[in-house]
Design a protein around this motif. Structure first.
Motif, PDB file in Angstrom:
ATOM      1  N   ASP A   1      28.378  61.862  26.048  1.00 34.65           N
ATOM      2  CA  ASP A   1      27.544  60.683  26.306  1.00 34.65           C
ATOM      3  C   ASP A   1      28.023  60.016  27.593  1.00 34.65           C
ATOM      4  OD1 ASP A   1      26.077  58.386  26.327  1.00 34.65           O
ATOM      5  OD2 ASP A   1      26.631  57.731  24.298  1.00 34.65           O
ATOM      6  N   PHE A   2      27.215  60.082  28.642  1.00 31.24           N
ATOM      7  CA  PHE A   2      27.621  59.519  29.932  1.00 31.24           C
ATOM      8  C   PHE A   2      27.857  58.019  29.860  1.00 31.24           C
ATOM      9  CE2 PHE A   2      25.808  63.530  31.434  1.00 31.24           C
ATOM     10  CZ  PHE A   2      26.767  63.928  32.347  1.00 31.24           C
ATOM     11  N   ALA A   3      27.274  57.357  28.882  1.00 28.43           N
ATOM     12  CA  ALA A   3      27.508  55.922  28.727  1.00 28.43           C
ATOM     13  C   ALA A   3      28.979  55.634  28.418  1.00 28.43           C
ATOM     14  CB  ALA A   3      26.617  55.361  27.623  1.00 28.43           C
ATOM     15  N   ASP A   4      29.682  56.625  27.893  1.00 24.44           N
ATOM     16  CA  ASP A   4      31.096  56.439  27.571  1.00 24.44           C
ATOM     17  C   ASP A   4      31.930  56.184  28.823  1.00 24.44           C
ATOM     18  OD1 ASP A   4      30.601  56.717  24.911  1.00 24.44           O
ATOM     19  OD2 ASP A   4      31.430  58.739  24.727  1.00 24.44           O
ATOM     20  N   PHE A   5      31.486  56.690  29.972  1.00 19.71           N
ATOM     21  CA  PHE A   5      32.220  56.437  31.206  1.00 19.71           C
ATOM     22  C   PHE A   5      32.323  54.935  31.486  1.00 19.71           C
ATOM     23  CE2 PHE A   5      31.098  60.850  32.998  1.00 19.71           C
ATOM     24  CZ  PHE A   5      32.372  61.332  32.778  1.00 19.71           C
ATOM     25  N   GLU A   6      31.299  54.185  31.084  1.00 17.94           N
ATOM     26  CA  GLU A   6      31.270  52.752  31.353  1.00 17.94           C
ATOM     27  C   GLU A   6      32.391  52.013  30.627  1.00 17.94           C
ATOM     28  OE1 GLU A   6      29.196  51.276  33.445  1.00 17.94           O
ATOM     29  OE2 GLU A   6      27.894  53.001  33.874  1.00 17.94           O
ATOM     30  N   THR A   7      32.963  52.613  29.586  1.00 19.00           N
ATOM     31  CA  THR A   7      34.038  51.972  28.823  1.00 19.00           C
ATOM     32  C   THR A   7      35.418  52.307  29.362  1.00 19.00           C
ATOM     33  OG1 THR A   7      34.392  53.783  27.229  1.00 19.00           O
ATOM     34  CG2 THR A   7      32.584  52.255  26.767  1.00 19.00           C
ATOM     35  N   CYS A   8      35.495  53.133  30.391  1.00 22.02           N
ATOM     36  CA  CYS A   8      36.782  53.694  30.818  1.00 22.02           C
ATOM     37  C   CYS A   8      37.475  52.928  31.936  1.00 22.02           C
ATOM     38  CB  CYS A   8      36.583  55.147  31.259  1.00 22.02           C
ATOM     39  SG  CYS A   8      36.145  56.270  29.913  1.00 22.02           S
ATOM     40  N   LEU A   9      36.761  52.042  32.604  1.00 26.93           N
ATOM     41  CA  LEU A   9      37.336  51.378  33.769  1.00 26.93           C
ATOM     42  C   LEU A   9      37.404  49.868  33.577  1.00 26.93           C
ATOM     43  CD1 LEU A   9      35.546  53.380  36.600  1.00 26.93           C
ATOM     44  CD2 LEU A   9      37.884  53.676  35.761  1.00 26.93           C
ATOM     45  N   TYR A  10      38.401  49.255  34.197  1.00 24.97           N
ATOM     46  CA  TYR A  10      38.560  47.810  34.132  1.00 24.97           C
ATOM     47  C   TYR A  10      37.726  47.171  35.232  1.00 24.97           C
ATOM     48  CZ  TYR A  10      40.741  43.236  33.766  1.00 24.97           C
ATOM     49  OH  TYR A  10      40.959  41.900  33.600  1.00 24.97           O
ATOM     50  N   VAL A  11      36.840  46.269  34.851  1.00 25.81           N
ATOM     51  CA  VAL A  11      35.923  45.627  35.792  1.00 25.81           C
ATOM     52  C   VAL A  11      36.414  44.211  36.106  1.00 25.81           C
ATOM     53  CG1 VAL A  11      33.543  44.915  36.224  1.00 25.81           C
ATOM     54  CG2 VAL A  11      34.005  46.981  34.880  1.00 25.81           C
ATOM     55  N   ALA A  12      36.533  43.893  37.376  1.00 29.49           N
ATOM     56  CA  ALA A  12      37.013  42.572  37.800  1.00 29.49           C
ATOM     57  C   ALA A  12      35.934  41.844  38.583  1.00 29.49           C
ATOM     58  CB  ALA A  12      38.271  42.716  38.653  1.00 29.49           C
ATOM     59  N   ASP A  13      35.687  40.577  38.232  1.00 30.21           N
ATOM     60  CA  ASP A  13      34.737  39.787  39.006  1.00 30.21           C
ATOM     61  C   ASP A  13      35.433  39.288  40.273  1.00 30.21           C
ATOM     62  OD1 ASP A  13      36.367  37.652  38.240  1.00 30.21           O
ATOM     63  OD2 ASP A  13      34.948  36.904  36.736  1.00 30.21           O
ATOM     64  N   GLU A  14      34.702  38.575  41.112  1.00 26.42           N
ATOM     65  CA  GLU A  14      35.258  38.180  42.407  1.00 26.42           C
ATOM     66  C   GLU A  14      36.456  37.248  42.253  1.00 26.42           C
ATOM     67  OE1 GLU A  14      33.728  35.755  46.291  1.00 26.42           O
ATOM     68  OE2 GLU A  14      32.595  37.545  45.720  1.00 26.42           O
ATOM     69  N   GLU A  15      36.440  36.380  41.245  1.00 24.52           N
ATOM     70  CA  GLU A  15      37.566  35.468  41.037  1.00 24.52           C
ATOM     71  C   GLU A  15      38.841  36.250  40.728  1.00 24.52           C
ATOM     72  OE1 GLU A  15      38.923  31.693  38.197  1.00 24.52           O
ATOM     73  OE2 GLU A  15      36.994  32.686  37.878  1.00 24.52           O
ATOM     74  N   GLU A  16      38.726  37.243  39.850  1.00 20.18           N
ATOM     75  CA  GLU A  16      39.910  38.036  39.510  1.00 20.18           C
ATOM     76  C   GLU A  16      40.344  38.901  40.685  1.00 20.18           C
ATOM     77  OE1 GLU A  16      41.740  40.864  35.976  1.00 20.18           O
ATOM     78  OE2 GLU A  16      39.629  40.289  35.913  1.00 20.18           O
ATOM     79  N   GLN A  17      39.388  39.429  41.449  1.00 19.54           N
ATOM     80  CA  GLN A  17      39.742  40.206  42.635  1.00 19.54           C
ATOM     81  C   GLN A  17      40.542  39.354  43.622  1.00 19.54           C
ATOM     82  OE1 GLN A  17      36.333  42.369  44.387  1.00 19.54           O
ATOM     83  NE2 GLN A  17      35.291  41.976  42.451  1.00 19.54           N
ATOM     84  N   THR A  18      40.130  38.100  43.757  1.00 20.84           N
ATOM     85  CA  THR A  18      40.822  37.188  44.659  1.00 20.84           C
ATOM     86  C   THR A  18      42.236  36.915  44.173  1.00 20.84           C
ATOM     87  OG1 THR A  18      38.702  36.136  45.221  1.00 20.84           O
ATOM     88  CG2 THR A  18      40.699  34.940  45.796  1.00 20.84           C
ATOM     89  N   LYS A  19      42.387  36.696  42.864  1.00 21.18           N
ATOM     90  CA  LYS A  19      43.721  36.501  42.294  1.00 21.18           C
ATOM     91  C   LYS A  19      44.581  37.745  42.515  1.00 21.18           C
ATOM     92  CE  LYS A  19      42.332  33.295  38.617  1.00 21.18           C
ATOM     93  NZ  LYS A  19      42.231  33.094  37.153  1.00 21.18           N
ATOM     94  N   ASN A  20      43.964  38.921  42.378  1.00 22.12           N
ATOM     95  CA  ASN A  20      44.702  40.165  42.591  1.00 22.12           C
ATOM     96  C   ASN A  20      45.181  40.311  44.029  1.00 22.12           C
ATOM     97  OD1 ASN A  20      44.497  40.977  39.943  1.00 22.12           O
ATOM     98  ND2 ASN A  20      42.743  42.315  40.268  1.00 22.12           N
ATOM     99  N   LEU A  21      44.402  39.793  44.974  1.00 20.85           N
ATOM    100  CA  LEU A  21      44.833  39.809  46.375  1.00 20.85           C
ATOM    101  C   LEU A  21      46.108  38.986  46.544  1.00 20.85           C
ATOM    102  CD1 LEU A  21      41.632  39.466  48.631  1.00 20.85           C
ATOM    103  CD2 LEU A  21      43.222  41.395  48.530  1.00 20.85           C
ATOM    104  N   VAL A  22      46.158  37.844  45.870  1.00 21.97           N
ATOM    105  CA  VAL A  22      47.348  36.993  45.938  1.00 21.97           C
ATOM    106  C   VAL A  22      48.543  37.732  45.340  1.00 21.97           C
ATOM    107  CG1 VAL A  22      48.400  34.839  45.160  1.00 21.97           C
ATOM    108  CG2 VAL A  22      46.001  34.873  45.854  1.00 21.97           C
ATOM    109  N   ILE A  23      48.330  38.366  44.186  1.00 15.10           N
ATOM    110  CA  ILE A  23      49.398  39.132  43.541  1.00 15.10           C
ATOM    111  C   ILE A  23      49.888  40.242  44.465  1.00 15.10           C
ATOM    112  CG2 ILE A  23      49.915  40.695  41.614  1.00 15.10           C
ATOM    113  CD1 ILE A  23      47.869  39.067  39.973  1.00 15.10           C
TER     114      ILE A  23
END
Length: 267
Positions: free
Chosen positions: A204-226
């Motif tokens: 089921d190709f839909a299963d791929f959607e459960t395999c990755l961690y998705v970050a919104d822009e706020e979390e991406q920005t925090k990750n840049l700081v980290i």
């Protein structure tokens, strides 16, 4: 917009160039891993661009990823990580034009590369021990290695079982997919029974959607700081709690960030 740039047959072809409530099939594939597997289809693969910095920020995909052309270059919709990378590459170019040494320019381009999205692949296999589909995360080189073996046996996938393995560490890490020759010796009765059911349900190709961690822009920005990037250079700011953000979840957890080591990077 999908987190994947290519899925299925298109992703399989692309390898030639060099969460929900459902349980995720994502499986940790570290050095020393060994699985007895079947392959349902050569096309059970998805291509994506992940962002990470080893030992600092685990791999994530943007909630709203950039649009890329057929060669993988960004044409629109840059993420904040893409903007950080572009800024540093521009700085490196300016330094070069100003007469900076090759070593000094390389320091900047090396940092710029850290923030670029890296092409990765998710490939699904059928675990003969559990009778369930599993998904492993691969660098382009690793995907090509495994896909080549599948291609060589593509007409006999309904009768051939394999050992999927990863050995070594660092630059010596090697992934392999080898046909199991002595099935009666190397597979248990249960594993042989599971293989007999490999064609019952397609992946089921839909299963791929459960395999990755998705970050919104706020979390991406925090990750840049980290990661150590000065987000003020992009005109951004965040709250005081950014540096305490916990981004080190277990890779085998559904939707958790993947901790990809240096040996998995595509260079």
């Amino acid at each position: 917009m999908s987190m994947f740039t290519k899925v299925g047959a298109e992703a399989a072809a692309a390898g030639n160039d060099n969460g929900g409530a459902k349980e995720s099939p994502m499986t940790s594939f570290k050095s020393g891993s060994l699985f007895k597997v079947g392959v349902k289809s050569i096309n059970n693969v998805a291509e994506y661009y992940g962002y990470s910095i080893f030992n600092k920020v685990n791999t994530f995909v943007p909630k709203n990823p950039a649009t890329r052309n057929a060669k993988g270059f960004i044409s629109s919709g840059q993420t904040v990580w893409d903007k950080a990378s572009e800024l540093l590459y521009a700085e490196a170019n300016a330094a070069k034009e100003a007469g900076a040494s090759e070593d000094a320019v390389k320091v900047i381009t090396d940092e710029a590369y850290l923030y670029k999205g890296k092409k990765r692949y998710l490939r699904a296999f059928y675990d003969l021990t559990t009778g369930k589909d599993i998904v492993v995360d691969l660098s382009p080189k690793q995907e090509q290695t495994l896909k080549s073996v599948i291609e060589d046996n593509v007409d006999d996938l309904d009768v051939i079982t394999f050992k999927l393995a990863k050995k070594g560490a660092g630059t010596a890490a090697v992934v392999s997919l080898n046909a199991i020759v002595k099935v009666e010796r190397d597979l248990t009765d249960e594993e042989r029974a599971n293989f007999a059911k490999i064609g019952d349900e397609p992946f089921d190709f839909a299963d791929f959607e459960t395999c990755l961690y998705v970050a919104d822009e706020e979390e991406q920005t925090k990750n840049l700081v980290i990661a150590g990037f000065d987000i003020g250079r992009l005109g951004l700011s965040i709250g005081a709690n950014a540096s305490s953000s916990n981004n080190a979840q277990t890779p085998s957890d559904a939707g958790a960030p993947l901790d990809i080591s240096d040996d998995d990077l595509p260079f």
